[in-house]
Scaffold this motif. Sequence first.
Motif, PDB file in Angstrom:
ATOM      1  N   ALA A  39      28.416  -8.736  -3.673  1.00  0.00           N
ATOM      2  CA  ALA A  39      27.384  -9.384  -4.492  1.00  0.00           C
ATOM      3  C   ALA A  39      26.061  -9.502  -3.738  1.00  0.00           C
ATOM      4  O   ALA A  39      24.980  -9.367  -4.332  1.00  0.00           O
ATOM      5  CB  ALA A  39      27.864 -10.751  -4.946  1.00  0.00           C
ATOM      6  N   LEU A  40      26.137  -9.758  -2.441  1.00  0.00           N
ATOM      7  CA  LEU A  40      24.915  -9.906  -1.642  1.00  0.00           C
ATOM      8  C   LEU A  40      24.083  -8.620  -1.605  1.00  0.00           C
ATOM      9  O   LEU A  40      22.873  -8.670  -1.340  1.00  0.00           O
ATOM     10  CB  LEU A  40      25.279 -10.327  -0.207  1.00  0.00           C
ATOM     11  N   SER A  41      24.713  -7.490  -1.874  1.00  0.00           N
ATOM     12  CA  SER A  41      23.995  -6.211  -1.854  1.00  0.00           C
ATOM     13  C   SER A  41      23.252  -5.933  -3.151  1.00  0.00           C
ATOM     14  O   SER A  41      22.585  -4.909  -3.260  1.00  0.00           O
ATOM     15  CB  SER A  41      24.980  -5.064  -1.567  1.00  0.00           C
ATOM     16  N   ARG A  42      23.413  -6.823  -4.155  1.00  0.00           N
ATOM     17  CA  ARG A  42      22.751  -6.691  -5.454  1.00  0.00           C
ATOM     18  C   ARG A  42      22.926  -5.285  -6.051  1.00  0.00           C
ATOM     19  O   ARG A  42      21.965  -4.596  -6.348  1.00  0.00           O
ATOM     20  CB  ARG A  42      21.266  -7.041  -5.324  1.00  0.00           C
ATOM     21  N   PRO A  43      24.179  -4.864  -6.218  1.00  0.00           N
ATOM     22  CA  PRO A  43      24.404  -3.499  -6.725  1.00  0.00           C
ATOM     23  C   PRO A  43      24.154  -3.385  -8.225  1.00  0.00           C
ATOM     24  O   PRO A  43      24.228  -4.368  -8.959  1.00  0.00           O
ATOM     25  CB  PRO A  43      25.883  -3.272  -6.413  1.00  0.00           C
ATOM     26  N   ASP A  44      23.879  -2.163  -8.647  1.00  0.00           N
ATOM     27  CA  ASP A  44      23.835  -1.863 -10.071  1.00  0.00           C
ATOM     28  C   ASP A  44      25.216  -1.512 -10.608  1.00  0.00           C
ATOM     29  O   ASP A  44      25.485  -1.674 -11.806  1.00  0.00           O
ATOM     30  CB  ASP A  44      22.911  -0.667 -10.341  1.00  0.00           C
ATOM     31  N   ALA A  45      26.097  -0.989  -9.731  1.00  0.00           N
ATOM     32  CA  ALA A  45      27.426  -0.557 -10.159  1.00  0.00           C
ATOM     33  C   ALA A  45      28.368  -0.562  -8.958  1.00  0.00           C
ATOM     34  O   ALA A  45      27.940  -0.579  -7.803  1.00  0.00           O
ATOM     35  CB  ALA A  45      27.368   0.832 -10.783  1.00  0.00           C
ATOM     36  N   ILE A  46      29.663  -0.539  -9.267  1.00  0.00           N
ATOM     37  CA  ILE A  46      30.705  -0.665  -8.236  1.00  0.00           C
ATOM     38  C   ILE A  46      31.708   0.472  -8.398  1.00  0.00           C
ATOM     39  O   ILE A  46      32.138   0.781  -9.514  1.00  0.00           O
ATOM     40  CB  ILE A  46      31.444  -2.016  -8.377  1.00  0.00           C
ATOM     41  N   PHE A  47      32.088   1.073  -7.270  1.00  0.00           N
ATOM     42  CA  PHE A  47      33.200   2.027  -7.261  1.00  0.00           C
ATOM     43  C   PHE A  47      34.360   1.372  -6.539  1.00  0.00           C
ATOM     44  O   PHE A  47      34.255   1.003  -5.369  1.00  0.00           O
ATOM     45  CB  PHE A  47      32.809   3.323  -6.556  1.00  0.00           C
ATOM     46  N   ASN A  48      35.493   1.208  -7.236  1.00  0.00           N
ATOM     47  CA  ASN A  48      36.655   0.509  -6.704  1.00  0.00           C
ATOM     48  C   ASN A  48      37.828   1.456  -6.507  1.00  0.00           C
ATOM     49  O   ASN A  48      38.136   2.274  -7.371  1.00  0.00           O
ATOM     50  CB  ASN A  48      37.084  -0.613  -7.655  1.00  0.00           C
TER      51      ASN A  48
END
Length: 397
Positions: A214-223
């Motif tokens: 969350a601290l990286s302020r992403p637009d999207a996540i790859f899990n």
Amino acid sequence: MLRQAILGLAAAAAIASSVRAQEPIRIGEINSYSGMAAFTVPYRNGWTLALEEVNAAGGVIGRKLEVVARDDGGKPEDAVRMAAELVANEKVAILAGTFFSHIGLAVSDYARQHKVLFLGSEPLTDALTWSKGHRYTFRLRPSTYMQAAMLAEEAAKLPAKRWVTVAPNYEYGQSAVAAFKALLKAKRPEVEFVAEQWPAQGKIDAGATVQALALSRPDAIFNVTFGPDLGRFVREGTTRGLFRNRPVVSLLTGEPEYLDPMKGEAPEGWIVTGYPWDAIATPEHKAFRDAYRARFDDYPRLGSVVGYVMVKSLAAAIAKAGSAETEKLVEAMRGLQLSSPFGPMTYRAIDHQATLGAYVGRTALSDGRGTMVDWRYADGADYLPDDATVRKLRPGE
């Protein structure tokens, strides 16, 4: 006297040969049965069903098939020891199975050294058929590269530019992230990967992982997490709002092995690879699903399909070879074609990778459980590199 002795020896040899010809062809199967029961119990059911079908039809080349299974406990050293014991003591003609990528690589190396055919049914690392590939190892499931390519195709359609990744810190997770990053950037050069999290497999600190992402302020996540780690990640990420208005692209999450345990907490709207077992209406899948439910009074999981196709593949190879001798089996596996519950598939001669595909869609909740919607079947043959690229990735045999 001499002539009688020679005739006696010839008769004894003929009898011994006849006895051997009637003995079962034994497959040594090694897997993490105690460590990944959600996958390996349905997997065992799948290969049991296939074994019963093959033997009920008369076996292969006039001989029954037999599976001798061992539990590696999630330890590569135990898996290699068991492979040696199966070959030396149980006289298996073929090795098969394994779940974790590092264990698959360890058994593959044993197969290379001792010239035994090994069909890796589940391990997904690209190294199994490319950088550490060799004559004696084949792979059944679509690799990390193949599934990453399927997901990158969907991820490229998203407006997201800032991506973060989370994956277990071992061979499978590392190769999955590397493949996804390369494939997505090839389609969208402007994409940035701004953070990575590498929790130990089975030991994720979900709160800390979610906070760091969350601290990286992403637009999207790859899990790439799976099993209990996935459940913890989903629960913590939902509670802390990590997934709110953020697309998540996730490897394997659409498989019932991993969706079902989360029940009503399963995520919604994630782009995933998986297995919508209850919605596939092709004749070959319906026949498999009906037979599985009749035999086990349960619905199939992805592991069920993998176990089933593993035995069917080896039966087809033995029939094509007309023998259980290793070198003849290896040649039979190269280019082997067969039908599966997902449709036709081939074991490519150039890299020993099967073209079995995967289903790509989105997660949703239905009747209090996770499911897949808006799915399509991605044929594995469409997500593999060409021969020239494979020759650069794979050492000579």
